[in-house]
Enzyme design. Structure first.
Site, PDB file in Angstrom:
ATOM      1  N   ASP A 304       0.867  -1.168   0.000  1.00 55.33           N
ATOM      2  CA  ASP A 304       0.000   0.000   0.000  1.00 55.33           C
ATOM      3  C   ASP A 304       0.909   1.224   0.000  1.00 55.33           C
ATOM      4  O   ASP A 304       2.111   1.119   0.197  1.00 55.33           O
ATOM      5  CB  ASP A 304      -1.018  -0.026   1.139  1.00 55.33           C
ATOM      6  CG  ASP A 304      -0.472   0.517   2.429  1.00 55.33           C
ATOM      7  OD1 ASP A 304       0.697   0.203   2.711  1.00 55.33           O
ATOM      8  OD2 ASP A 304      -1.191   1.229   3.133  1.00 55.33           O
ATOM      9  N   ASP A 519      -6.032  -2.491   5.153  1.00 55.38           N
ATOM     10  CA  ASP A 519      -5.160  -3.484   4.525  1.00 55.38           C
ATOM     11  C   ASP A 519      -5.347  -4.878   5.128  1.00 55.38           C
ATOM     12  O   ASP A 519      -4.867  -5.866   4.568  1.00 55.38           O
ATOM     13  CB  ASP A 519      -3.685  -3.094   4.705  1.00 55.38           C
ATOM     14  CG  ASP A 519      -3.361  -1.762   4.052  1.00 55.38           C
ATOM     15  OD1 ASP A 519      -3.898  -1.519   2.962  1.00 55.38           O
ATOM     16  OD2 ASP A 519      -2.590  -0.988   4.638  1.00 55.38           O
TER      17      ASP A 519
HETATM   18  N1  LIG Z   1      -9.788  11.909   6.919  1.00 52.19           N
HETATM   19  C1  LIG Z   1     -10.190  11.849   5.666  1.00 52.19           C
HETATM   20  N2  LIG Z   1     -11.304  12.467   5.282  1.00 52.19           N
HETATM   21  C2  LIG Z   1     -11.716  12.382   4.024  1.00 52.19           C
HETATM   22  N3  LIG Z   1     -11.067  11.730   3.057  1.00 52.19           N
HETATM   23  C3  LIG Z   1      -9.953  11.114   3.362  1.00 52.19           C
HETATM   24  C4  LIG Z   1      -9.453  11.127   4.687  1.00 52.19           C
HETATM   25  N4  LIG Z   1      -8.320  10.409   4.710  1.00 52.19           N
HETATM   26  C5  LIG Z   1      -8.132   9.968   3.460  1.00 52.19           C
HETATM   27  N5  LIG Z   1      -9.097  10.377   2.641  1.00 52.19           N
HETATM   28  C6  LIG Z   1      -9.260  10.084   1.219  1.00 52.19           C
HETATM   29  O1  LIG Z   1      -9.598   8.710   1.069  1.00 52.19           O
HETATM   30  C7  LIG Z   1      -8.649   8.055   0.237  1.00 52.19           C
HETATM   31  C8  LIG Z   1      -8.466   6.627   0.667  1.00 52.19           C
HETATM   32  O2  LIG Z   1      -7.861   6.563   1.932  1.00 52.19           O
HETATM   33  P1  LIG Z   1      -7.286   5.209   2.479  1.00 52.19           P
HETATM   34  O3  LIG Z   1      -6.769   5.473   3.841  1.00 52.19           O
HETATM   35  O4  LIG Z   1      -8.253   4.123   2.253  1.00 52.19           O
HETATM   36  O5  LIG Z   1      -6.115   4.890   1.488  1.00 52.19           O
HETATM   37  P2  LIG Z   1      -4.734   5.593   1.449  1.00 52.19           P
HETATM   38  O6  LIG Z   1      -4.272   5.658   2.836  1.00 52.19           O
HETATM   39  O7  LIG Z   1      -4.816   6.843   0.652  1.00 52.19           O
HETATM   40  O8  LIG Z   1      -3.892   4.631   0.586  1.00 52.19           O
HETATM   41  P3  LIG Z   1      -3.077   3.381   1.059  1.00 52.19           P
HETATM   42  O9  LIG Z   1      -4.022   2.289   0.832  1.00 52.19           O
HETATM   43  O10 LIG Z   1      -1.945   3.423   0.141  1.00 52.19           O
HETATM   44  O11 LIG Z   1      -2.667   3.569   2.479  1.00 52.19           O
HETATM   45  C9  LIG Z   1      -7.396   8.902   0.354  1.00 52.19           C
HETATM   46  O12 LIG Z   1      -6.576   8.774  -0.750  1.00 52.19           O
HETATM   47  C10 LIG Z   1      -7.974  10.296   0.473  1.00 52.19           C
HETATM   48  O13 LIG Z   1      -8.294  10.802  -0.816  1.00 52.19           O
HETATM   49 MG   LIG Z   2      -3.255   3.260   4.335  1.00 55.48          MG
END
Ligand SMILES: Nc1ncnc2c1ncn2[C@@H]1O[C@H](COP(=O)(O)OP(=O)(O)OP(=O)(O)O)[C@@H](O)[C@H]1O
Ligand SMILES: [Mg+2]
Ligand SMILES: [K+]
Length: 679
Positions: A304, A519
């Site tokens: 990830d 994950d």
């Molecule tokens: N606190 C939040 N409020 C709103 N949207 C968010 C927030 N945090 C993350 N996001 C949005 O949601 C998406 C998905 O987040 P998620 O944590 O599932 O994956 P990630 O952390 O971006 O990726 P990875 O899987 O590589 O860790 C992010 O890319 C961002 O655009």
């Molecule tokens: Mg993540």
């Protein structure tokens, strides 16, 4: 694990292993290793013959019987010692971990809010405890309030402290680590005996060590070989009597022991334990030997992005208003949309607004409810009682959300988002009702040294795929910067699983590294799941390995160790069987030499007497075990090259070598026996 603690095999470990080697003589314990069990049975038979030489009605030859008995005993002790030595380092580690787990007191927060001091082992899942500066964290948990610097050196050996905070992927804390500043409230996540430290102790002690499928398969092969040689030896008796040769029982036992695969039989479990142990030395905790072996055959690795390839402390660093929206309105709405968002991203928005001077009293929560962020919805926000609805989230999610409400996307928004994404940042779009107000720039950076490490993986023939919840442009930027082979963007948790399943369906073995709760399912689905220690407890639970240093490229070391483990086992099996073949040609001519003078022609080694031939072969058979212990423990050297070249190389080295080494060894021992006038 601290570097001093792993410190090599010291005197004490050798001494303890020596003692354990004798304890393992218990036939019940020996029976778990059929090859060595046969040796023990043989030992008992020759022991009886040493005391009552005529018991089986053969002519007495006490000295010879005693000699065979002693060598057989040494053979068993050597094999037991190899296993005990491999286990020893783990035991020593477990003991120092147990010291970390001294009985700590915990400040339990009771229902009425008062604090009661209890022993840490009284804590149950769901209890809330207060941990203040200089307190040891009593057990595993999730931070529900506060931010603190934590010294995790007891677990990771890393002296720099880490910042842990509630919400998001950095909220889990481990029992046995220490709060060094501020205070936190944690919700206990493990019942007594099930904490990370408890499990680590179990693992390094080998308490839960189970044979891997590969070990079981090889074990079956060794048992079959043993049965075949048992038949060979028993049928030799009538053949011998046909040519008027009586074969003494001790000779038959010696022959059998020389022919059955005692070398690999004696070293097999040491090889497995040492492999697991080597993983631990790289600060990776593997929950099973199976996963380490699977790592040796990995074709694809899924990672990830946030927190694994990048540092993951995504912080708001800029607010870019959409056309026609004032900076003030965007800032205020971004903050209001984050009022209840307890993720580091959410808090960073509020923090950023404070920094640029939004007054504290502007934040009024009255009559509002929070919409929590989830990896499924990929947005968060706040609903107010007057009907005002604020949201922020991933670009594609917000686009759909707006479309659904009949809103329109202002010109220039896409450019603003792309601008952020091209820098490797994460754009979050802020909305009020069906109006788009602007973009939040969440900044993140790639961890150092990634490119070189992925290059190494490529050399090993392993494909790397980054799988992220983030948008395609950010994903592409980070993928390029980190040097991964491929990436998948806008992935929800189930998409990560389907990527793994797709690869697995093509017959590939897949490793996954990750840190977030999102994950966890994928970590469980992968053949090898490596969780970051900084990650959530859910991720650590689901994975079959945890990297205490939270370095996703550590998978390279694990893969090398896995390959090394498989190669070492293959090499020593080849060597062992080649050895046994050679011993056959050393012993058989000697046995029949007296009765059938023509057999002398076969005595190519020119061994002194039949007895010296047998004793030399048996001695060689015993001594080769301790001689190979260092190789079994360290593993044969792994240099990235194609599997077929590797196979050819090892066959040449250990197969051909395995045939010649015993001829030389047995001849040398035979000469020594003559010089020392033993025979
Ligand atoms: N606190 C939040 N409020 C709103 N949207 C968010 C927030 N945090 C993350 N996001 C949005 O949601 C998406 C998905 O987040 P998620 O944590 O599932 O994956 P990630 O952390 O971006 O990726 P990875 O899987 O590589 O860790 C992010 O890319 C961002 O655009
Ligand atoms: Mg993540
Ligand atoms: K043998």
């Amino acid at each position: 694990m601290s570097k001093e603690r792993i410190a090599n095999v010291n005197k004490n470990i050798v001494y303890e292993a020596g003692k354990d080697a004798f304890k393992k003589l218990n036939p019940k314990v020996m029976a778990r290793n059929p090859v060595m069990f046969v040796v023990e049975v043989g030992f008992f038979i020759t022991l009886i013959l040493s005391i009552y030489p005529g018991v089986f009605g053969e002519s007495a030859n006490r000295e010879y019987n005693i000699a065979v008995t002693i060598i057989l005993f040494a053979t068993i002790i050597f094999a037991n010692f190899a296993e005990a030595l491999a286990e020893g380092r783990g035991k020593a580690q477990a003991n120092s971990l147990k010291k970390t787990k001294q009985d700590t007191k915990a400040k339990l927060i009771q229902k009425d809010g008062s604090i009661k001091i209890v022993d840490s082992f009284q804590l149950r899942k769901g209890d809330i405890v207060l941990v203040e500066a200089n307190d040891l964290i009593p057990t595993d948990g999730e931070i529900i309030e506060g931010v603190a610097a934590i010294d995790e050196s007891a677990i990771t050996g890393e002296s720099a402290s880490v910042i842990k905070e509630s919400g998001g992927d950095f909220s889990s804390v481990t029992g046995g680590t220490k709060v060094i500043s501020d205070f936190i409230k944690i919700k206990v996540s493990a019942d007594p005996g099930e904490s990370f430290l408890d499990r680590m102790i179990h693992l390094v002690e080998g308490a839960k060590r189970q044979k891997t499928p590969n070990e079981i398969a090889l074990g079956t092969l060794l048992v079959s070989l043993t049965i075949i040689f048992l038949l060979v030896c028993t049928t030799l008796v009538p053949i011998a009597s046909y040519v008027d040769v009586t074969l003494p029982t001790a000779t038959m036992v010696a022959l059998l022991v020389c022919l059955i695969p005692t070398t690999i039989g004696g070293l097999l479990s040491a090889i497995g334990i040492a492999g697991m142990d080597r993983v631990t030395q790289f600060n990776v905790i593997a929950k099973s030997g199976k996963s380490v072996e699977a790592a040796g055959d990995i074709n694809t690795i899924i990672l990830d992005k946030t927190g694994t390839i990048t540092h993951g402390n995504r912080m708001a660093s800029d607010l870019i208003p959409a056309s026609g929206i004032s900076q003030e309105e965007l800032t205020q709405c971004a903050v209001y949309a984050s009022l209840y968002d307890d993720t580091p991203e959410g808090r960073s928005v509020v923090e950023f607004a404070r920094k640029i001077g939004v007054p504290e009293n502007a934040l009024n929560k009255a009559g509002s409810v929070g919409i929590e962020f989830s990896a499924e919805t990929r947005m968060s926000g706040t609903d107010f009682s007057d009907g005002k609805r604020l949201r922020k989230g991933a670009v594609d999610t917000i686009m759909k959300y707006i479309e659904h409400q009949g809103g329109r996307v202002p010109a220039g928004l896409k450019d603003a988002c792309d601008e952020v994404a091209k820098k490797g940042g994460t754009p979050l779009v802020v909305t009020e009702g069906n109006r788009i107000l602007g973009t939040i720039h969440l900044k993140d950076t790639v961890k150092p040294g990634m490119k070189e490490r992925f290059e190494e993986l490529r050399k090993m023939g392993i494909k790397s795929i980054m799988c992220t919840g983030d948008n395609p442009l950010t994903a592409a930027t980070i993928a390029k910067e980190a040097g991964v082979d491929d990436f998948i963007a806008e992935a929800k948790p189930e998409d990560k699983i389907s990527v793994i399943k797709r690869e697995q369906a093509e017959g590939k073995l897949v490793a996954m590294t990750g840190d977030g709760t999102n994950d966890a399912p994928a970590l469980a689905q992968a053949d090898v799941g490596l969780a970051m220690n900084t990650g959530t407890n859910a991720a650590k639970e689901a994975a079959n390995m945890v990297d205490l240093d939270s370095d996703p490229t550590k998978i390279i070391e694990v893969v090398s160790i896995g390959k090394q483990l498989l190669m070492t086992r293959g090499a020593l099996t080849t060597f062992s069987i080649a050895n046994d073949v050679a011993k056959y040609f050393a012993i058989i001519p000697a046995m029949f030499m007296l009765a059938i003078p023509q057999m002398k022609a076969l005595n190519i080694m020119g061994l002194a007497t039949p007895q010296s031939a047998i004793l030399s072969a048996l001695l060689f058979n015993a001594i080769i075990i301790p001689l190979l212990i260092p190789l079994a423990m360290k593993g044969v050297k792994y240099v990235p090259m194609s599997a077929s070249r590797l196979l050819k190389r090892n066959l040449a080295l250990y197969g051909v070598g395995g045939v010649f080494v015993p001829f030389i060894g047995i001849k040398v021992i035979d000469l020594l026996l003559v010089v020392l006038k033993v025979v």
